[in-house]
Design a protein around this motif. Structure first.
Motif, mmCIF file in Angstrom:
data_model
loop_
_atom_site.group_PDB
_atom_site.id
_atom_site.type_symbol
_atom_site.label_atom_id
_atom_site.label_comp_id
_atom_site.label_asym_id
_atom_site.label_seq_id
_atom_site.Cartn_x
_atom_site.Cartn_y
_atom_site.Cartn_z
ATOM 1 N N VAL A 1 0.913 -1.131 -0.180
ATOM 2 C CA VAL A 1 0.164 -0.017 -0.160
ATOM 3 C C VAL A 1 0.895 1.267 -0.040
ATOM 4 O O VAL A 1 0.464 2.191 -0.720
ATOM 5 C CB VAL A 1 -1.021 -0.022 1.108
ATOM 6 N N ALA A 2 2.071 1.181 0.799
ATOM 7 C CA ALA A 2 2.987 2.423 0.874
ATOM 8 C C ALA A 2 3.463 2.712 -0.452
ATOM 9 O O ALA A 2 3.765 3.747 -0.734
ATOM 10 C CB ALA A 2 3.954 2.153 1.977
ATOM 11 N N LEU A 3 4.045 1.525 -0.967
ATOM 12 C CA LEU A 3 4.711 1.788 -2.341
ATOM 13 C C LEU A 3 3.669 2.282 -3.413
ATOM 14 O O LEU A 3 4.183 3.055 -4.344
ATOM 15 C CB LEU A 3 5.339 0.393 -2.803
ATOM 16 N N ASP A 4 2.716 1.635 -3.536
ATOM 17 C CA ASP A 4 1.896 2.053 -4.573
ATOM 18 C C ASP A 4 1.451 3.488 -4.167
ATOM 19 O O ASP A 4 1.499 4.374 -5.229
ATOM 20 C CB ASP A 4 0.388 1.397 -4.257
ATOM 21 N N PHE A 5 1.250 3.967 -2.906
ATOM 22 C CA PHE A 5 1.115 5.209 -2.782
ATOM 23 C C PHE A 5 2.182 6.356 -3.328
ATOM 24 O O PHE A 5 1.708 7.443 -3.747
ATOM 25 C CB PHE A 5 0.536 5.398 -1.353
ATOM 26 N N ALA A 6 3.276 5.730 -3.123
ATOM 27 C CA ALA A 6 4.300 6.598 -3.474
ATOM 28 C C ALA A 6 4.372 6.807 -4.777
ATOM 29 O O ALA A 6 4.965 7.712 -5.306
ATOM 30 C CB ALA A 6 5.625 5.895 -2.595
ATOM 31 N N ILE A 7 4.360 5.491 -5.659
ATOM 32 C CA ILE A 7 4.562 5.752 -7.044
ATOM 33 C C ILE A 7 3.498 6.406 -7.663
ATOM 34 O O ILE A 7 3.705 7.105 -8.461
ATOM 35 C CB ILE A 7 4.380 4.204 -7.435
ATOM 36 N N LYS A 8 2.239 6.305 -7.016
ATOM 37 C CA LYS A 8 1.125 7.121 -7.611
ATOM 38 C C LYS A 8 1.406 8.757 -7.429
ATOM 39 O O LYS A 8 1.251 9.745 -8.083
ATOM 40 C CB LYS A 8 -0.249 6.982 -7.096
ATOM 41 N N GLY A 9 1.844 9.120 -6.324
ATOM 42 C CA GLY A 9 2.181 10.506 -5.765
ATOM 43 C C GLY A 9 3.372 11.015 -6.678
ATOM 44 O O GLY A 9 3.209 12.057 -7.135
ATOM 45 N N LEU A 10 4.318 10.134 -6.961
ATOM 46 C CA LEU A 10 5.496 10.738 -7.971
ATOM 47 C C LEU A 10 5.018 10.813 -9.263
ATOM 48 O O LEU A 10 5.464 11.795 -10.067
ATOM 49 C CB LEU A 10 6.463 9.584 -7.722
ATOM 50 N N ASN A 11 4.349 9.944 -9.583
ATOM 51 C CA ASN A 11 3.590 9.649 -11.205
ATOM 52 C C ASN A 11 2.651 11.151 -11.187
ATOM 53 O O ASN A 11 2.815 11.955 -12.309
ATOM 54 C CB ASN A 11 2.747 8.615 -11.369
ATOM 55 N N LYS A 12 1.885 11.439 -10.464
ATOM 56 C CA LYS A 12 0.970 12.480 -10.407
ATOM 57 C C LYS A 12 1.782 13.772 -10.515
ATOM 58 O O LYS A 12 1.463 14.801 -11.058
ATOM 59 C CB LYS A 12 0.058 12.453 -9.327
ATOM 60 N N ASN A 13 2.669 13.882 -9.212
ATOM 61 C CA ASN A 13 3.356 15.310 -9.256
ATOM 62 C C ASN A 13 4.469 15.756 -10.357
ATOM 63 O O ASN A 13 4.956 16.623 -10.491
ATOM 64 C CB ASN A 13 3.737 15.204 -8.144
ATOM 65 N N ALA A 14 4.961 14.587 -10.766
ATOM 66 C CA ALA A 14 6.259 14.667 -11.601
ATOM 67 C C ALA A 14 6.420 13.876 -12.877
ATOM 68 O O ALA A 14 6.340 14.309 -14.052
ATOM 69 C CB ALA A 14 7.431 14.359 -10.852
ATOM 70 N N LEU A 15 6.060 12.640 -12.791
ATOM 71 C CA LEU A 15 6.198 11.512 -13.873
ATOM 72 C C LEU A 15 5.426 11.670 -15.045
ATOM 73 O O LEU A 15 5.748 11.890 -16.363
ATOM 74 C CB LEU A 15 6.766 10.290 -13.392
ATOM 75 N N ASN A 16 4.033 11.754 -14.668
ATOM 76 C CA ASN A 16 3.351 11.559 -15.923
ATOM 77 C C ASN A 16 3.249 12.857 -16.669
ATOM 78 O O ASN A 16 2.393 12.969 -17.639
ATOM 79 C CB ASN A 16 1.843 11.283 -15.229
ATOM 80 N N SER A 17 3.106 14.095 -15.829
ATOM 81 C CA SER A 17 3.171 15.208 -16.519
ATOM 82 C C SER A 17 4.456 15.749 -17.341
ATOM 83 O O SER A 17 4.886 16.815 -17.424
ATOM 84 C CB SER A 17 2.806 16.316 -15.722
ATOM 85 N N ARG A 18 5.428 14.784 -17.604
ATOM 86 C CA ARG A 18 6.840 15.242 -18.081
ATOM 87 C C ARG A 18 7.486 16.138 -17.263
ATOM 88 O O ARG A 18 8.050 16.916 -17.674
ATOM 89 C CB ARG A 18 6.465 15.366 -19.554
ATOM 90 N N LYS A 19 7.369 16.147 -15.845
ATOM 91 C CA LYS A 19 8.029 16.967 -15.099
ATOM 92 C C LYS A 19 9.361 16.345 -14.251
ATOM 93 O O LYS A 19 9.374 16.680 -13.178
ATOM 94 C CB LYS A 19 7.233 17.650 -14.031
ATOM 95 N N ALA A 20 10.117 15.335 -14.967
ATOM 96 C CA ALA A 20 10.935 14.804 -14.242
ATOM 97 C C ALA A 20 12.024 15.636 -13.838
ATOM 98 O O ALA A 20 12.875 15.587 -12.792
ATOM 99 C CB ALA A 20 11.862 13.598 -15.021
ATOM 100 N N HIS A 21 12.334 16.812 -14.400
ATOM 101 C CA HIS A 21 13.101 17.816 -14.060
ATOM 102 C C HIS A 21 12.818 18.752 -12.769
ATOM 103 O O HIS A 21 13.701 19.495 -12.270
ATOM 104 C CB HIS A 21 13.431 19.120 -15.469
ATOM 105 N N LYS A 22 11.451 18.233 -12.099
ATOM 106 C CA LYS A 22 11.013 18.907 -11.307
ATOM 107 C C LYS A 22 11.307 17.945 -9.849
ATOM 108 O O LYS A 22 10.492 18.094 -8.935
ATOM 109 C CB LYS A 22 9.720 19.586 -11.377
ATOM 110 N N LEU A 23 11.911 16.721 -10.229
ATOM 111 C CA LEU A 23 11.841 15.657 -9.108
ATOM 112 C C LEU A 23 13.224 16.009 -8.752
ATOM 113 O O LEU A 23 14.127 15.882 -9.510
ATOM 114 C CB LEU A 23 11.567 14.342 -9.883
#
Length: 752
Positions: free
Chosen positions: A293-315
Motif C-alpha cells: 500500500v505504501a509503495l503504491d501510494f508513493a508511486i502514484k504520488g510521484l507519477n501525479k506530481n512529476a512523472l506523468n506530466s513530464r516533469k522529471a526535471h522537477k523531481l
C-alpha cells in the motif's frame, strides 16, 4: 648479517639479529604464555609470564624482552621453563578473585586460558585477598580493578597510542593500583581499545555488562561507516541483535584499533525511536499500512506530481552521505532512467557553485612515513581519529606537524598551531605558494602577483621545501569558507611544487562512495541548494534528518513542506520534521542491518554483509529502491542479491570533476564568520541515538568558542548563548570567528 639461526625446543629457526624472541615464537607458532606483551605496545616485562630457559644463562629470561643472537638455544617447554611459568601463575592468582561465573571476560579471558595450562587446582595461599574499589571512569568502560594483574597494557595504550596517559599506577607493593589520574574519568576518543587490550576482566564494556558470554554470540565481519577510514571490525550478535562491536585487524586501514564511535554506535539500533512500519499521510494524518500500500501510494504520488506530466526535471533525489555505495548507485540509476538529473548528497555546503575538488593521493599506512604535515581546517582528533592516530605515529618518528585552524585544537601530539580567521587562510597559502614558486625559479601567476608573503607563509613554505615526504591535509572546516575552492586548488598546486601529497578530509562517511556511484548532478541537473530554491514537484529522500544534515536547515524544511511538493522519505529513525514534510515514510535498515560497501580514503571499496536483520517491517534501502524501479517498470533492475549490484557498480568509471582553475583571492566576507560542526558523536543518525556515546565527555560537547575581542564585538560573555549554543570565551580562537561544536540540531539556529 641478514639472517641468523637459533634453536627453539630442538628445532632450527631463522631470525633477524636482535629480533625479540617472542616475535619469533609467535611467527613459528610456538606457544609462549604472556599477559603484558602486546604486538602494538612497548615491552614492559611486568607480568613475567613468558619466562623461557636459554642455555648458558643461569636464570629464566622473559621472551618478550630478550633479543636473539646467532646460535642461541632456547627451551620453552622444559622443566625449568615450566616451573618458572607456573610459579608466576601462582603469584598472579594470589589476589585474583574467583568470580569467573559473573565476569564479562569469561570465555575470552587470557588469564583463564593460561591458568588451565600453567595453574594449579589447589591454592597454597590462605590469607585474605586484596580488594580494590571500582572507579567510575565514564559511561563506556566498566572497571573491576580487583581483577587487575598490573600488566599495564591500558597504561601503555593511553600513553603510546591514544596520546593521553589517563591511566597509571599509584601506590607500591600490595597497594599498587591502576586507576585514572583525574576524577573526570577517561576522555580519549579511542578509550574502548583499552577493553580489547585488557587480558582479564578488569576493564570491560559498560554497555555490554552482564549481557552475554562470548561463545553465545555469532561474529560478522563489518566495516565502520562513520568516517573516511572504514575501520574493519566484528559485529557480535545474538538472536538478531547486535550486542557488541570489537576491532578487526587490517594493517592498511585501522591496524588493530577502532574509535569509540565505531565501537559503541551499535547501541542506537535498539533505540525506541526506530521507524518500524511504512506510513502514508492521508488528509494530514499518518496511517500505518502494509508495504504494498505504501509503495503504491508513493508511486502514484510521484507519477501525479512529476512523472506523468513530464516533469522529471522537477523531481529531486537527495541522500545522506552514510548510505552504502550500492544504495547511491541504485538511486541515481533509477532517477536517471526516468529522466531526472537532480541528484546530490552534499547537503551541508553553503555554496555548491564553487565546491572543493581535491584528490587524496596518499594511503593511510603511508601517513606514518611522512616527515612534514600541514593540516588546514580540521580537528582531526575528533573528526578523523584513525587518521590522527597515523599522524601521531609520524610525529613520534620525527615528522613536523603544523596546523592552520580557527582554534588551537588538542591533537594529542606535538603540533605547531597557528590560529587564523577563515578569511586569512587563502592569503597565507597564496604567500606560501609564491615563496615556493620563487624557490623553484618559476613565475608567479597573476592572482598572487600582489601578495606579500607573511612570516607565517614563509615559515610554512620553508618547512614544505625542506621536507622530502610532505602531506597537506584539508579538513571539513573549510567547506563553507567563501574561498573554499581557491584554497583547495592552491593546496594542490603547493603539493605539486614540493612533490608532496594531499589528503582531502573535507567530507566524511561514505562520500567517496557517492562520488564513485556518480551520485551528483550532471547534464544541467540541479545541486542540493538549487533544488531547495527551485519550484520542485517531488522529492525522494534517503535517510535525511534536515535539522542535522542541511546547511540551511530552516529553508530546507520550508521548501520540502510546500503543499504542492510530494515527498517520499526512507528513514531508519522517526523524526518530527521528516514527518512534517513527508507524504510517505518507508522504514529502512540502519548500519549493521544491510549489506553493501564503503569506499574509504584509500579508495578501497570494502564490502560487508548484514550482521542482523532489520527489525519488524524495516527493509534494506537497496531492496526498496529496486522495488521502486520495478513498479516504475524500468529496465535493468532485475537484481536477486546485493552482490549483483556490487559487481555492476565495479564497472562504473571514476567520476571526474570539471574544475575551473581560476583562483580568486578577493572573495572575502566582512562579517564575523561561524564554523558550525556537529560534535563527534552526533554526526549521523545512529550516533545520535547511541546513549552511552551521547553521555560521554565528547558526546556532551556543546559550545560556541570565541576570543575576548569577538565576544565583546558580539556583546556576549561566558554563560550567554550564540545561535542557541553556550558561549565559551577562549583566546585559543582566532579573531572575528566563532567555532561551534554542538550536539544539538541547527534548526532555528544557524541559517547563514
Amino acid at each position: 648479517m641478514d639472517s641468523i639461526s637459533i634453536e627453539i625446543d630442538g628445532n632450527i629457526v631463522n631470525a633477524k639479529p636482535g629480533e625479540r624472541l617472542i616475535t619469533i615464537t609467535d611467527r613459528e607458532g610456538i606457544s609462549v604464555p604472556r599477559f603484558c606483551y602486546h604486538k602494538k605496545l612497548s615491552v614492559s616485562t611486568s607480568c613475567r609470564m613468558c619466562l623461557v630457559d636459554i642455555e648458558g644463562v643461569p636464570k629464566p629470561q622473559t621472551a618478550c624482552s630478550t633479543p636473539v643472537s646467532d646460535g642461541m638455544k632456547i627451551h620453552t617447554q622444559n622443566e625449568k621453563a615450566k616451573a618458572s611459568q607456573k610459579a608466576v601463575m601462582e603469584f598472579l592468582l594470589i589476589n585474583h578473585p574467583l568470580d569467573c561465573p559473573i565476569c564479562d571476560q569469561g570465555g575470552e579471558c587470557e588469564l583463564q586460558d593460561v591458568a588451565v595450562g600453567y595453574g594449579s587446582d589447589v591454592s597454597r595461599f590462605s590469607e585474605g585477598k586484596r580488594v580494590v574499589a571500582p572507579s567510575d571512569i565514564g559511561p563506556l568502560i566498566q572497571t573491576d580493578m580487583t581483577r587487575c594483574i598490573h600488566c599495564t597494557r591500558c597504561v601503555r595504550f593511553g600513553s603510546e597510542i591514544a596520546g593521553i596517559m589517563e591511566m597509571g599506577g599509584t601506590g607500591r607493593g600490595e597497594d599498587l593500583k591502576i586507576e585514572p589520574f583525574l576524577a573526570e574519568g577517561i576522555t580519549s576518543e579511542l578509550s574502548g581499545n583499552m577493553i580489547d587490550v585488557c587480558p582479564v576482566g578488569a576493564l570491560t564494556s559498560k554497555p555490554f555488562r552482564y549481557e552475554l558470554r562470548s561463545w553465545q554470540m555469532a561474529s560478522a565481519d563489518s566495516v565502520a561507516r562513520h568516517d573516511l577510514v572504514g575501520s574493519n571490525l566484528y559485529a557480535q550478535t545474538y538472536k538478531g541483535l547486535v550486542k557488541r562491536v570489537v576491532s578487526g585487524d587490517n594493517e592498511l586501514v585501522n591496524e588493530t584499533w577502532i574509535s569509540d564511535r565505531d565501537r559503541f554506535s551499535y547501541e542506537g539500533l535498539a533505540h525506541d525511536n526506530r521507524l518500524l512500519l511504512p506510513q502514508i499521510k492521508v488528509e494530514g494524518q499518518w496511517k500505518e499500512v502494509e508495504w504494498n500500500v505504501a509503495l503504491d501510494f508513493a508511486i502514484k504520488g510521484l507519477n501525479k506530481n512529476a512523472l506523468n506530466s513530464r516533469k522529471a526535471h522537477k523531481l529531486g533525489g537527495l541522500a545522506s552521505s552514510t548510505a552504502t555505495t550500492e544504495e547511491f548507485y541504485l538511486m541515481q540509476k533509477m532517477l536517471r532512467e526516468i529522466g531526472c538529473e537532480n541528484i546530490d548528497y552534499r547537503l551541508n555546503i553553503n555554496n555548491l557553485d564553487d565546491p572543493i575538488h581535491l584528490d587524496s593521493n596518499i594511503k593511510l599506512s603511508d601517513l606514518e612515513c611522512v616527515d612534514n604535515v600541514l593540516v588546514i581546517g580540521a580537528n582531526l582528533r575528533l573528526e578523523q581519529p584513525m587518521i590522527n592516530l597515523r599522524l601521531r605515529k609520524a610525529q613520534l618518528a620525527g615528522a613536523t606537524i603544523s596546523a592552520l585552524n580557527v582554534k588551537a585544537f588538542d591533537y594529542i601530539h606535538k603540533t605547531n598551531h597557528s590560529t587564523v580567521s577563515p578569511n586569512e587562510i587563502a592569503t597565507i597559502l597564496a604567500g606560501a605558494l609564491k615563496v615556493i614558486l620563487k624557490n623553484n625559479s618559476l613565475e608567479a601567476p597573476s592572482y598572487i602577483a600582489n601578495i606579500n608573503p607573511s612570516e607565517l607563509s614563509i615559515n610554512l613554505a620553508d618547512k614544505l621545501l625542506d621536507s622530502e615526504r610532505s602531506v597537506i591535509v584539508l579538513g571539513e572546516h573549510v567547506i563553507n569558507n567563501t574561498q573554499a575552492a581557491s584554497i583547495a586548488q592552491m593546496v594542490a598546486e603547493i603539493a605539486k611544487q614540493v612533490n608532496g601529497k594531499t589528503l582531502n578530509v573535507t567530507s566524511s562517511a561514505n562520500s567517496l562512495g557517492a562520488q564513485h556511484a556518480h551520485f551528483l548532478p550532471k547534464n544541467k541537473g540541479m545541486n542540493t541548494n538549487e533544488m531547495l530554491a527551485a519550484d520542485m514537484s517531488a522529492f525522494l529522500l534517503l535517510d535525511i534528518y534536515p535539522e542535522y544534515d542541511f546547511h540551511h536547515s530552516n529553508s530546507a524544511v520550508e521548501a520540502l513542506s510546500k503543499e504542492d511538493v510530494f515527498v517520499v522519505s526512507l528513514n531508519s529513525f522517526n523524526n518530527e520534521l521528516v514527518a512534517q514534510y513527508s507524504d510517505v515514510l518507508l522504514p529502512m535498515a540502519a548500519m549493521y542491518e544491510t549489506s553493501g560497501s564503503h569506499v574509504n580514503i584509500n579508495h578501497d571499496m570494502q564490502s560487508f554483509a548484514a550482521a542482523v536483520k532489520a527489525p519488524e517491517e524495516a527493509k534494506p534501502a537497496w531492496k526498496i529502491l529496486k522495488v521502486f524501479a520495478d513498479l516504475l517498470e524500468l529496465q535493468g533492475f532485475h537484481y536477486e542479491n546485493i552482490t549483483q549490484v556490487s559487481e555492476e557498480l565495479k564497472h562504473q568509471k571514476i567520476y571526474k570533476y570539471k574544475q575551473d582553475i581560476a583562483i580568486e583571492l578577493g572573495k572575502k566576507s566582512s562579517a564575523i564568520e561561524t564554523i558550525w560542526m556537529h560534535s563527534a558523536y552526533h554526526s549521523d543518525a545512529l550516533l545520535r541515538h547511541a546513549k552511552s556515546l551521547s553521555s560521554s565527555k565528547i558526546g556532551q560537547i556543546n559550545s560556541a568558542s570565541m576570543n575576548t575581542a569577538t565576544a565583546k564585538e558580539l556583546s556576549l560573555e561566558c554563560g550567554n548563548t550564540y545561535l542557541g549554543v553556550p558561549v565559551v570565551v577562549s583566546d585559543t580562537v582566532a579573531d572575528r570567528c566563532v567555532f561551534v561544536s554542538s550536539n544539538k540540531s541547527t534548526h532555528m539556529g544557524r541559517e547563514s
